[in-house]
Design a protein around this motif. Structure first.
Motif, PDB file in Angstrom:
ATOM      1  N   ILE A 337      39.078  25.912  36.182  1.00  0.00           N
ATOM      2  CA  ILE A 337      38.764  27.293  35.360  1.00  0.00           C
ATOM      3  C   ILE A 337      39.881  28.432  35.687  1.00  0.00           C
ATOM      4  O   ILE A 337      40.080  28.580  37.042  1.00  0.00           O
ATOM      5  CB  ILE A 337      37.347  27.815  35.769  1.00  0.00           C
ATOM      6  CG1 ILE A 337      36.302  26.823  35.626  1.00  0.00           C
ATOM      7  CG2 ILE A 337      36.972  29.177  35.014  1.00  0.00           C
ATOM      8  CD1 ILE A 337      34.877  27.280  36.065  1.00  0.00           C
ATOM      9  N   ILE A 338      40.763  28.762  34.859  1.00  0.00           N
ATOM     10  CA  ILE A 338      41.678  29.934  35.131  1.00  0.00           C
ATOM     11  C   ILE A 338      41.106  31.017  34.428  1.00  0.00           C
ATOM     12  O   ILE A 338      40.575  31.028  33.110  1.00  0.00           O
ATOM     13  CB  ILE A 338      42.911  29.209  34.231  1.00  0.00           C
ATOM     14  CG1 ILE A 338      43.292  28.051  34.740  1.00  0.00           C
ATOM     15  CG2 ILE A 338      43.891  30.401  34.350  1.00  0.00           C
ATOM     16  CD1 ILE A 338      44.643  27.503  33.867  1.00  0.00           C
ATOM     17  N   ALA A 339      40.919  32.146  35.210  1.00  0.00           N
ATOM     18  CA  ALA A 339      40.432  33.272  34.532  1.00  0.00           C
ATOM     19  C   ALA A 339      41.026  34.433  35.291  1.00  0.00           C
ATOM     20  O   ALA A 339      41.591  34.400  36.439  1.00  0.00           O
ATOM     21  CB  ALA A 339      38.961  33.256  34.898  1.00  0.00           C
ATOM     22  N   SER A 340      41.023  35.895  34.539  1.00  0.00           N
ATOM     23  CA  SER A 340      41.514  36.794  35.000  1.00  0.00           C
ATOM     24  C   SER A 340      40.437  37.822  35.754  1.00  0.00           C
ATOM     25  O   SER A 340      39.147  37.404  35.565  1.00  0.00           O
ATOM     26  CB  SER A 340      41.995  37.772  34.150  1.00  0.00           C
ATOM     27  OG  SER A 340      41.085  38.139  33.003  1.00  0.00           O
ATOM     28  N   SER A 341      40.828  38.315  36.633  1.00  0.00           N
ATOM     29  CA  SER A 341      42.077  39.194  36.892  1.00  0.00           C
ATOM     30  C   SER A 341      42.833  38.263  38.192  1.00  0.00           C
ATOM     31  O   SER A 341      42.123  37.671  39.014  1.00  0.00           O
ATOM     32  CB  SER A 341      42.131  40.677  37.558  1.00  0.00           C
ATOM     33  OG  SER A 341      41.621  40.832  38.660  1.00  0.00           O
ATOM     34  N   GLY A 342      43.900  38.565  38.399  1.00  0.00           N
ATOM     35  CA  GLY A 342      44.879  37.764  39.308  1.00  0.00           C
ATOM     36  C   GLY A 342      44.548  38.137  40.851  1.00  0.00           C
ATOM     37  O   GLY A 342      44.790  37.421  41.593  1.00  0.00           O
ATOM     38  N   MET A 343      44.244  39.334  40.949  1.00  0.00           N
ATOM     39  CA  MET A 343      43.921  39.665  42.398  1.00  0.00           C
ATOM     40  C   MET A 343      42.515  39.410  42.349  1.00  0.00           C
ATOM     41  O   MET A 343      41.898  39.955  43.630  1.00  0.00           O
ATOM     42  CB  MET A 343      44.277  41.162  42.746  1.00  0.00           C
ATOM     43  CG  MET A 343      45.799  41.402  42.655  1.00  0.00           C
ATOM     44  SD  MET A 343      46.371  42.984  43.139  1.00  0.00           S
ATOM     45  CE  MET A 343      48.118  43.099  42.621  1.00  0.00           C
ATOM     46  N   ALA A 344      41.639  39.020  41.494  1.00  0.00           N
ATOM     47  CA  ALA A 344      40.143  38.704  41.933  1.00  0.00           C
ATOM     48  C   ALA A 344      39.390  40.224  41.974  1.00  0.00           C
ATOM     49  O   ALA A 344      38.327  40.129  42.598  1.00  0.00           O
ATOM     50  CB  ALA A 344      39.901  37.721  42.782  1.00  0.00           C
ATOM     51  N   GLU A 345      39.975  41.150  41.501  1.00  0.00           N
ATOM     52  CA  GLU A 345      39.378  42.279  41.586  1.00  0.00           C
ATOM     53  C   GLU A 345      38.234  42.682  40.583  1.00  0.00           C
ATOM     54  O   GLU A 345      37.460  43.886  40.667  1.00  0.00           O
ATOM     55  CB  GLU A 345      40.364  43.603  41.816  1.00  0.00           C
ATOM     56  CG  GLU A 345      41.108  44.023  43.019  1.00  0.00           C
ATOM     57  CD  GLU A 345      40.220  44.128  44.242  1.00  0.00           C
ATOM     58  OE1 GLU A 345      39.919  45.305  44.344  1.00  0.00           O
ATOM     59  OE2 GLU A 345      39.523  43.162  44.967  1.00  0.00           O
ATOM     60  N   GLY A 346      38.231  42.026  39.307  1.00  0.00           N
ATOM     61  CA  GLY A 346      37.314  42.402  38.567  1.00  0.00           C
ATOM     62  C   GLY A 346      37.477  41.129  37.305  1.00  0.00           C
ATOM     63  O   GLY A 346      38.140  40.289  37.842  1.00  0.00           O
ATOM     64  N   GLY A 347      36.754  41.317  36.315  1.00  0.00           N
ATOM     65  CA  GLY A 347      36.769  40.079  35.405  1.00  0.00           C
ATOM     66  C   GLY A 347      35.965  38.959  35.562  1.00  0.00           C
ATOM     67  O   GLY A 347      35.130  39.110  36.824  1.00  0.00           O
ATOM     68  N   ARG A 348      35.969  38.053  34.842  1.00  0.00           N
ATOM     69  CA  ARG A 348      35.107  36.848  34.974  1.00  0.00           C
ATOM     70  C   ARG A 348      35.476  36.144  36.005  1.00  0.00           C
ATOM     71  O   ARG A 348      34.517  35.479  36.893  1.00  0.00           O
ATOM     72  CB  ARG A 348      35.361  36.119  33.680  1.00  0.00           C
ATOM     73  CG  ARG A 348      34.624  36.762  32.397  1.00  0.00           C
ATOM     74  CD  ARG A 348      34.845  35.848  31.031  1.00  0.00           C
ATOM     75  NE  ARG A 348      34.405  36.695  29.933  1.00  0.00           N
ATOM     76  CZ  ARG A 348      34.541  36.130  28.547  1.00  0.00           C
ATOM     77  NH1 ARG A 348      34.816  34.777  28.615  1.00  0.00           N
ATOM     78  NH2 ARG A 348      34.069  36.766  27.682  1.00  0.00           N
ATOM     79  N   VAL A 349      36.797  36.026  36.641  1.00  0.00           N
ATOM     80  CA  VAL A 349      36.937  35.097  37.741  1.00  0.00           C
ATOM     81  C   VAL A 349      36.191  35.800  38.845  1.00  0.00           C
ATOM     82  O   VAL A 349      35.968  34.770  39.777  1.00  0.00           O
ATOM     83  CB  VAL A 349      38.532  35.231  38.079  1.00  0.00           C
ATOM     84  CG1 VAL A 349      38.696  36.530  38.785  1.00  0.00           C
ATOM     85  CG2 VAL A 349      38.865  33.884  38.818  1.00  0.00           C
ATOM     86  N   ARG A 350      35.801  36.758  39.019  1.00  0.00           N
ATOM     87  CA  ARG A 350      35.108  37.455  40.387  1.00  0.00           C
ATOM     88  C   ARG A 350      33.863  36.697  40.454  1.00  0.00           C
ATOM     89  O   ARG A 350      33.315  36.168  41.388  1.00  0.00           O
ATOM     90  CB  ARG A 350      34.911  38.813  40.369  1.00  0.00           C
ATOM     91  CG  ARG A 350      34.594  39.360  41.545  1.00  0.00           C
ATOM     92  CD  ARG A 350      34.869  40.930  41.497  1.00  0.00           C
ATOM     93  NE  ARG A 350      34.238  41.548  42.729  1.00  0.00           N
ATOM     94  CZ  ARG A 350      35.177  41.878  43.745  1.00  0.00           C
ATOM     95  NH1 ARG A 350      36.504  41.750  43.583  1.00  0.00           N
ATOM     96  NH2 ARG A 350      34.594  42.629  44.654  1.00  0.00           N
ATOM     97  N   HIS A 351      33.095  36.450  39.055  1.00  0.00           N
ATOM     98  CA  HIS A 351      31.849  35.750  38.957  1.00  0.00           C
ATOM     99  C   HIS A 351      31.927  34.278  39.301  1.00  0.00           C
ATOM    100  O   HIS A 351      31.161  33.689  40.080  1.00  0.00           O
ATOM    101  CB  HIS A 351      31.220  35.953  37.576  1.00  0.00           C
ATOM    102  CG  HIS A 351      30.810  37.268  37.262  1.00  0.00           C
ATOM    103  ND1 HIS A 351      29.503  37.694  37.720  1.00  0.00           N
ATOM    104  CD2 HIS A 351      31.539  38.219  36.671  1.00  0.00           C
ATOM    105  CE1 HIS A 351      29.592  39.140  37.179  1.00  0.00           C
ATOM    106  NE2 HIS A 351      30.645  39.327  36.580  1.00  0.00           N
TER     107      HIS A 351
END
Length: 465
Positions: A337-351
């Motif tokens: 799973i590739i998801a934004s944001s790159g710094m993991a500060e927000g977005g779907r990747v954090r979930h």
């Protein structure tokens, strides 16, 4: 003529550099959002340190949010002049700023759910209407074109090789009967990038504003990107039957990952799995990249003769809806799973991190710079527990990093960028966009190349040129 540094000063985000002429004309270089700086981030984004209505011209180096993300607030607070940038930067800025406005409005709405008094409610940094007004002020300038801003100022863009549309900015400013040449590097890409052309050379400057993100690092000693990716995917998804979560910026890094994965497929080395890009923004950014093949390096152009889509491969799926995104958390099958944001500060990747961080079979892979205060930075630093969504989570998943995937040049690339300059003719070189310790080390490397006058500005510090 004066220059003040109102962002990316002894820090990596929030790029804003303000040139003020004797006749009070003001030229703002970039207007970026501060990101990943912990509790102070919100306050930094709410105060410019200068008066937006007094800015005459704005010049944008590229479309990353830490360089353009506060433009709509600048406009909302009174800036009414033109915004100069390359054509591809305008295309990317449009989708990134509209997405940023949506996030700002949603965050404000969420924060205000239980606040009844209107005067106590949180306001978004800016709205979609602010973005639309901002976009109406954009004016595009092609690479290698001397564009006359007015009778006193001209600007020229050269390709910085960082992302599609990225540019180094070269100003020619006539004042007191003299011509002053100011170069702003923007973000410098890599010589020998996977996809893009190398940064271009440029004419002699009197003053240089230089980024220094990786001023103490070398990328080339690391494993090839494809090799590292294949090994991590194999170990996580095939051997351990886990999920590989990759925080990646929607612009630049995601496309590099897709290109590398496609290259593995062409070599019959890509594991037969499901590969998800969980970011509608990444889909739009990938389309912009596809629309600008003139920016590709010769290797990519040669590859396109036998592969008409170098960003696609078997098993790839772009996730657009929130429902599809949530469904990935309930699917036990191994996947990437590739998801934004790159710094993991927000977005779907954090979930996705929250839902997979507590299982040793999973891996969280960082593929570029992450500021120390960001979630990605904390994971890279080896934190055994992290806070997300108001709760503490133990880090049981494996955390890995491929630093060689950074779109920023390392110190050899940065020195290469400066190599076309005669150090004796550079009156002052300012280091920005870097952590202070890194900048100090890079400053020493620059001195060894003959540059004598080097400054590392503090936040809001002003210099007379």
């Amino acid at each position: 003529m004066k220059i003040a540094f109102h962002g990316a000063a002894r820090a990596v985000t929030g790029s804003k550099h303000l040139i003020t002429l004797k006749n009070n004309k003001q030229i703002l270089l970039d207007c970026g959002l501060f990101q990943g700086m912990g509790e102070v981030t919100e306050g930094l984004n709410e105060s410019f340190g200068f008066h937006p209505e007094q800015v005459t011209y704005m010049i944008l180096s590229h479309a990353h949010i830490d360089h353009c993300g506060l433009l709509p607030r600048l406009v909302a607070e009174g800036f009414s002049g033109p915004v100069f940038c390359t054509p591809a930067t305008m295309e990317l800025a449009r989708i990134l700023l509209l997405d940023s406005a949506k996030i700002n409005e949603q965050d404000a709405e969420y924060a205000n759910r239980h606040i009844k008094r209107v005067e106590d409610q949180e306001m978004p940094l800016y709205t979609e209407a602010d973005v639309q007004k901002t976009l109406s002020q954009f004016k595009v300038v092609a690479y290698q074109e001397d564009h006359e801003v007015d009778e006193q100022i001209s600007v020229r863009f050269t390709d910085a090789g960082h992302i599609i549309g990225s540019a180094a900015v070269h100003l020619s400013i006539r004042e007191d009967g003299k011509n002053h040449r100011v170069t702003f590097s923007g973000d410098v890409g890599r010589y020998g990038d996977l996809i893009l052309k190398s940064p271009q050379t440029y004419s002699q400057a009197d003053y240089i504003i230089m980024e220094s993100t990786y001023g103490d690092s070398l990328h080339k000693d690391l494993k090839p990107i494809e090799t590292s990716l294949r090994e991590i995917i194999q170990q996580t998804c095939v051997v351990k039957k886990g999920k590989l979560i990759i925080p990646a910026f929607s612009v630049g890094r995601t496309q590099e990952l897709l290109f590398a994965l496609n290259a593995l497929e062409l070599k019959n080395q890509l594991p037969d799995l499901r590969y998800y890009v969980d970011s509608p923004l990444s889909l739009e950014a990938t389309e912009v990249l596809k629309n600008h093949p003139e920016s590709y390096n010769s290797g990519v152009k040669a590859l396109m003769k036998r592969d008409d889509d170098v960003f696609s491969f078997k098993g790839l799926k772009f996730i657009e809806s929130v429902q599809e995104s949530k469904a990935l958390n309930n699917d036990p099958r191994p996947c990437v799973i590739i998801a934004s944001s790159g710094m993991a500060e927000g977005g779907r990747v954090r979930h996705h991190i929250r839902n997979n961080i507590d299982q040793p079979k999973n891996t969280i892979l960082m593929v570029g710079y992450a500021s120390p205060g960001s979630l990605a930075g904390k994971l890279i630093a080896g934190r055994r527990s992290v806070w997300m969504f108001g709760e503490e989570y133990d880090v049981l998943a494996e955390v890995k990093s491929i630093q060689s995937m950074s779109a920023h040049g390392d110190y050899e690339d940065l020195l290469h960028f400066l190599a076309c300059q005669d150090p004796d003719k550079v009156k002052q070189l300012f280091l920005v966009h870097g952590e202070y310790e890194v900048q100090q080390k890079f400053a020493q490397r620059i001195r060894e190349k003959g540059f004598k006058h080097i400054a590392i500005p503090e936040y809001h510090q002003e210099f007379e040129l």
